[in-house]
Structure formats: structure tokens, C-alpha cells
Design an enzyme around this catalytic site. Structure first.
Site, short mmCIF file in Angstrom:
data_model
loop_
_atom_site.label_atom_id
_atom_site.label_comp_id
_atom_site.label_asym_id
_atom_site.label_seq_id
_atom_site.Cartn_x
_atom_site.Cartn_y
_atom_site.Cartn_z
N GLU A 283 0.25 -1.40 -0.18
CA GLU A 283 -0.28 -0.11 -0.40
C GLU A 283 0.77 1.90 -0.05
O GLU A 283 1.69 1.04 0.74
CB GLU A 283 -0.71 -0.18 1.22
CG GLU A 283 -1.80 -0.54 1.51
CD GLU A 283 -2.48 -1.09 2.97
OE1 GLU A 283 -2.73 -0.11 3.00
OE2 GLU A 283 -2.89 -2.46 3.13
N GLU A 335 -13.92 4.97 -0.28
CA GLU A 335 -14.59 4.10 0.71
C GLU A 335 -14.96 4.80 1.68
O GLU A 335 -14.93 5.27 2.67
CB GLU A 335 -13.88 2.71 1.78
CG GLU A 335 -13.19 1.89 0.26
CD GLU A 335 -11.75 0.86 0.21
OE1 GLU A 335 -12.21 0.19 1.08
OE2 GLU A 335 -10.49 1.45 0.80
N LYS A 338 -15.78 3.58 5.61
CA LYS A 338 -14.03 3.33 7.13
C LYS A 338 -14.47 4.07 7.47
O LYS A 338 -14.68 4.98 7.27
CB LYS A 338 -13.06 3.12 5.42
CG LYS A 338 -13.24 2.46 4.65
CD LYS A 338 -11.47 3.06 4.16
CE LYS A 338 -10.88 1.88 4.84
NZ LYS A 338 -9.03 2.34 4.01
#
Length: 497
Positions: A283, A335, A338
Site C-alpha cells: 500500500e 470508501e 471506512k
């Protein structure tokens, strides 16, 4: 620990919930294995595909988005069957994930391990099936904030899963990996990098296992979090355009945080005897909203700089000419469901918005990003505060709307922070209205809301329109659930009043 290399010491850690994807941009690089042998591998730059969202694109739409953008590798944090079914026949290389909360069971039960492999891997390894290359065992299980909760499960889980792969004749085809947070190692200078003392033994066991099975070491690196978490961190050092805060480490000079962090890991691996271990960045990215330092221009500058840096094959001072095997940009899509515990930016990491539209111009090595096609939107209408009504009693409605929908762009530093009080109310009303699929009652707000067909977006502040396809993460917003949410909303409102 120096703020130049510490990623999460001040901020805790980035919470990573959901699945993710990798864009493959092929470049031949040479990696020297721990055996001393030289191997030629394909290097890839990519993105994570997350599904913790309030407005989920259908998996088939996402797979088409990946294919249109020549994305050749996909990284998931779970084994979501809808995503895996959509990937069948696509040829896209897949990393399937196992959540941390499954590690205890998989570490203690070979039967559970066999069952997981059968249900989530073997069934897809068929003709025109899913091209699974890696299985990620946990996600950042050694994170400092977990206080060792998962630490003892990792190696036993790896052992059981490797045996399960052998039984399924997959041991030589699929590699087991463990994505680690950069807080697993520490140093004041890259060359002095070492794993945290309490992790040294288990890291030696882990890396030995990875090496014996031909698996890479996966690490997540976030210069953004270093900048966000420390007022002493030099902003220009987070990017790739040069800095007035270079770090001198003996004969080596570091001009960006990414290289410094990466080489800190290289040094830590060297200290336990695996200095040539292949490394994948699981990531890395930059958010676009929610706080001052998270914006479109900064995200583009970082991601484009990173891509150009890696594709140049310059490598780092400790690994000249050898960039990471793969880099997974975080993330593909925003998202909106989250947790915001790490910060309001947590819902805005996507290079695409929730509906698959590119946020900014970004060249991943094969042309600029292309938008998702044939996205099915709800009707183009919005819910706003009725300008003719007294809004003095709106506070509880606003609070409740934002407790269900995403209002993080309204916070200080967000793209909608300066639209005024009425604008804030309208934004909250509309976010809730779209979440509930534009149900008529969801724009009532005790008579304070009204539906408009004029887009209320202002400047960079976008009032969204929901999508009809797909399901929200863990939420199937059919008619019954809409009614239930509305009932909860009104019961909560009455209680607050």
C-alpha cells in the site's frame, strides 16, 4: 525514531479495511535472491480495490474499469465471492486476503485451513477461473496498536495454509505473504534500520518461511501519514520533486521519505540475514480530502512522482537499479464507510471517486486514467435544506444524517468546508438521501428538506448522486432496509429531542 522515517509512531496507523487492486505496468528488473542467484521479474505499479463503501459499484463494472485501464494485477483483503466471480476469465493476477480475525482459527486448526483453501482458492483455480498468485495472511498483524494480539498466530497459520496448499497441489503455484506495516521496523537513519525488538524473533521466522517458499516481503509505506502525524516532518520530503531537507546517511543521500523508509526495511532485513529479500509495496498513496494536506493536487503530485520514480528503475541507495517488485497504490476507489478514527482523510484515498470517475489526471505508464463506463446512477436530483424554512431546529437532523452518511468533506480542510451553514445542512441532507436510494421520506427531515433538480455543487464541493448498481458494503439497501433505517432515524431524533 526519526520523523523522517517513522510512519505511524505519531498517528497510530492507517486502518486498512477492505479489499484492494494492483495495476500492472510491466518493466523488467533484476532482483538478486538470498541464494545469490539473479532472477528476472516483472515490476508492477498498482492500486488497491477497497469495498468498505456506502455506494458500491458492481464488481463487474470494477473489473471492466481495471481492464480499460490495463490493470493486470488485483489485490484483495478478503475472498469476497462477488469480486472473485467477476474476476473469473479476466486474466488479472489476484492476491486474495485473509482478515486478521481469522488468524487464530487458521493457526490452530489444519481442518479450518483446508476448508478455507478449498472454498476460497481451489474452487476458482479452474479453466477460465481466477488467476490467484498470492494469498495475504492477515493485514498488518504486527501493528503496534494491536499490542501483539495477532502476533503468535501468523507463523502457525502460514504453516497450516502451506500444508493445505500442498494437499490441493497448489504449493508451487500460489505464494503466501504477510503485508506488514512500516512500524514493524525503526531507525534514526536508513542504514541503521532494525525490526522492533519484540518482533525480531518472529520476523526472523517469518522471513525464513517466505524465503524458503520463494515469497516476497510485503510492506505498506505512507509518507502522507508521516506528514499528517508530525508538525516537524518536512513537507517537500514527502514528495519526489526535490527537497531542502535531504537526509545524509554516510555516503548515501535521501531526497524523499519513500526511499528512506524502503531502505530502512532493507537494512532491517539485512540484520537478520536476508538483505536481498524481494520487496513488494502493498500500500502506498495520498488521500484527496478530509484534511488540509489531503487534496487533489497533492495526491496527483505524490502518485505521479512515485510512479515516475519507480518506472525510472533508479532504485534506492541500498538497492540501486532495483525498484520494488510491485507497488500497489492505495486505492482504486473512495470508501465512504471506512472508520474515520485515523482521520477524516480515511474515506478519500481513491484515485477514482466511488462511482469510478477519475479524480485527477494520472498516467500509470500506459496513458491517463479512463473513467468507468455504463455506471447506473439514480435520477439526477438532490435533497437540500428548504430555503423558505427556519433551520434553527436542524442540529439533530444534521447530526443524525451524518452519523449514517459520509460528511467528512465538511470538516476543516475538506473540499466542502467553506460552503456556509446552509450549504453544510444541504450536503448532509443530500448524502443521507442518496444513501437511502432517494427514498421520498429520506428528504423530509421534519419538513426542512426539499428535493431539487438543480445541482447544488459549489466549486470543488461535489454533491453526489447515488448509484443503483451493486450493494453497499454489508448493507443491502432494498426497500425493507430503507424503511428500517428511516424508523431508526426518526426514533433517534425523537429520543434526542
Amino acid at each position: 525514531m526519526s520523523p523522517f522515517f517513522a510512519k505511524d509512531a505519531a498517528t497510530g496507523s492507517k486502518c486498512n479495511i477492505g479489499s484492494r487492486v494492483l495495476l500492472s505496468i510491466l518493466a523488467v528488473v533484476v532482483v538478486v535472491g538470498s541464494s545469490g542467484m539473479v532472477a528476472v521479474v516483472e515490476s508492477g505499479i498498482g492500486v488497491n480495490w477497497g469495498t468498505v463503501t456506502l455506494h458500491r459499484l458492481s464488481p463487474h463494472t470494477v473489473v471492466n474499469l481495471l481492464k480499460d485501464n490495463k490493470i493486470g494485477k488485483v489485490k484483495l483483503f478478503d475472498a469476497d465471492p462477488d469480486s472473485l466471480k467477476a474476476l473469473m476469465g479476466s486474466g488479472i493476477e489476484v492476491m486474495v486476503g485473509i482478515p486478521n480475525d481469522m488468524l487464530s482459527l487458521l493457526s490452530s486448526s489444519p481442518t479450518a485451513s483446508d476448508s478455507w483453501v478449498s472454498q476460497n482458492v481451489s474452487r476458482y483455480m479452474v479453466k477460465n477461473g481466477v488467476n490467484i498468485k498470492y494469498v495475504a495472511v492477515g493485514n498488518e498483524p504486527f501493528l503496534t496498536s494491536y499490542s501483539g494480539q495477532y502476533q503468535s498466530y501468523v507463523v502457525p497459520a502460514l504453516t497450516n495454509l502451506q500444508q493445505s496448499f500442498a494437499k490441493a497441489n497448489l504449493a508451487g503455484i500460489i505464494k503466501l505473504v504477510v503485508p506488514c506495516n512500516a512500524d514493524a521496523y525503526e531507525s534514526s537513519l536508513p542504514s541503521q534500520g532494525a525490526f522492533r525488538p519484540e518482533l525480531n524473533q518472529i520476523m526472523t521466522q517469518l522471513v525464513s518461511f517466505l524465503n524458503s517458499n520463494g515469497s516476497p516481503f510485503i510492506v505498506n509505506i505512507y509518507p502522507f501519514l508521516s506528514l499528517y502525524g508530525s508538525s516537524d516532518f518536512p513537507q517537500d520530503y514527502a514528495f519526489f520533486d526535490g527537497t531542502t531537507h535531504s537526509v545524509i546517511d554516510g555516503p548515501n543521500v535521501y531526497n524523499n521519505a519513500f526511499d528512506g523508509n524502503f531502505d530502512t526495511l532493507v537494512a532491517a532485513l539485512s540484520k537478520i540475514g536476508y538483505g536481498q529479500m524481494p520487496i513488494i509495496i502493498g500500500e502506498v498513496g495520498w488521500p484527496t480530502d478530509g484534511v488540509i494536506s489531503a487534496n487533489l493536487s497533492a495526491a496527483r503530485a505524490f502518485n505521479q512522482g512515485l510512479i515516475n520514480h519507480v518506472l525510472s528503475n533508479k532504485g534506492t541507495p541500498l538497492r540501486p537499479g532495483v525498484p520494488p517488485m510491485d507497488i500497489y497504490l492505495f486505492s482504486l476507489l473512495d470508501e465512504g464507510a471506512k472508520s474515520t478514527l485515523p482521520g477524516n482523510f480515511e474515506r478519500h484515498w481513491g484515485i477514482f471517486s466511488f462511482d469510478g470517475q477519475a479524480k485527477y489526471k494520472l498516467n500509470l505508464g500506459n496513458g491517463l486514467l479512463k473513467n468507468a463506463k455504463d455506471v447506473e446512477y439514480l435520477p439526477f436530483r438532490w435533497c437540500v435544506a428548504d430555503p423558505s424554512k427556519d433551520l434553527s431546529t436542524v442540529a439533530n437532523h444534521f447530526k443524525l444524517a451524518c452519523s449514517y452518511a459520509d460528511c467528512t468533506t465538511l470538516n476543516y480542510g475538506g473540499s466542502c468546508n467553506d460552503i456556509g451553514a446552509k450549504g453544510n445542512i444541504s450536503y448532509a441532507f443530500n448524502s443521507y438521501y442518496q444513501l437511502l436510494k432517494q427514498n421520498v421520506q429520506s428528504c423530509d427531515f421534519d419538513g426542512l428538506g426539499v428535493v431539487t433538480f438543480l445541482d447544488p455543487s459549489v466549486g470543488d464541493c461535489r454533491f453526489l448522486v447515488g448509484i443503483t448498481e451493486g450493494k453497499s458494503s454489508g448493507i443491502c439497501l432494498d426497500g425493507r432496509l430503507v424503511i428500517v433505517l428511516l424508523l431508526i432515524f426518526w426514533v433517534s431524533y425523537i429520543y434526542l429531542v
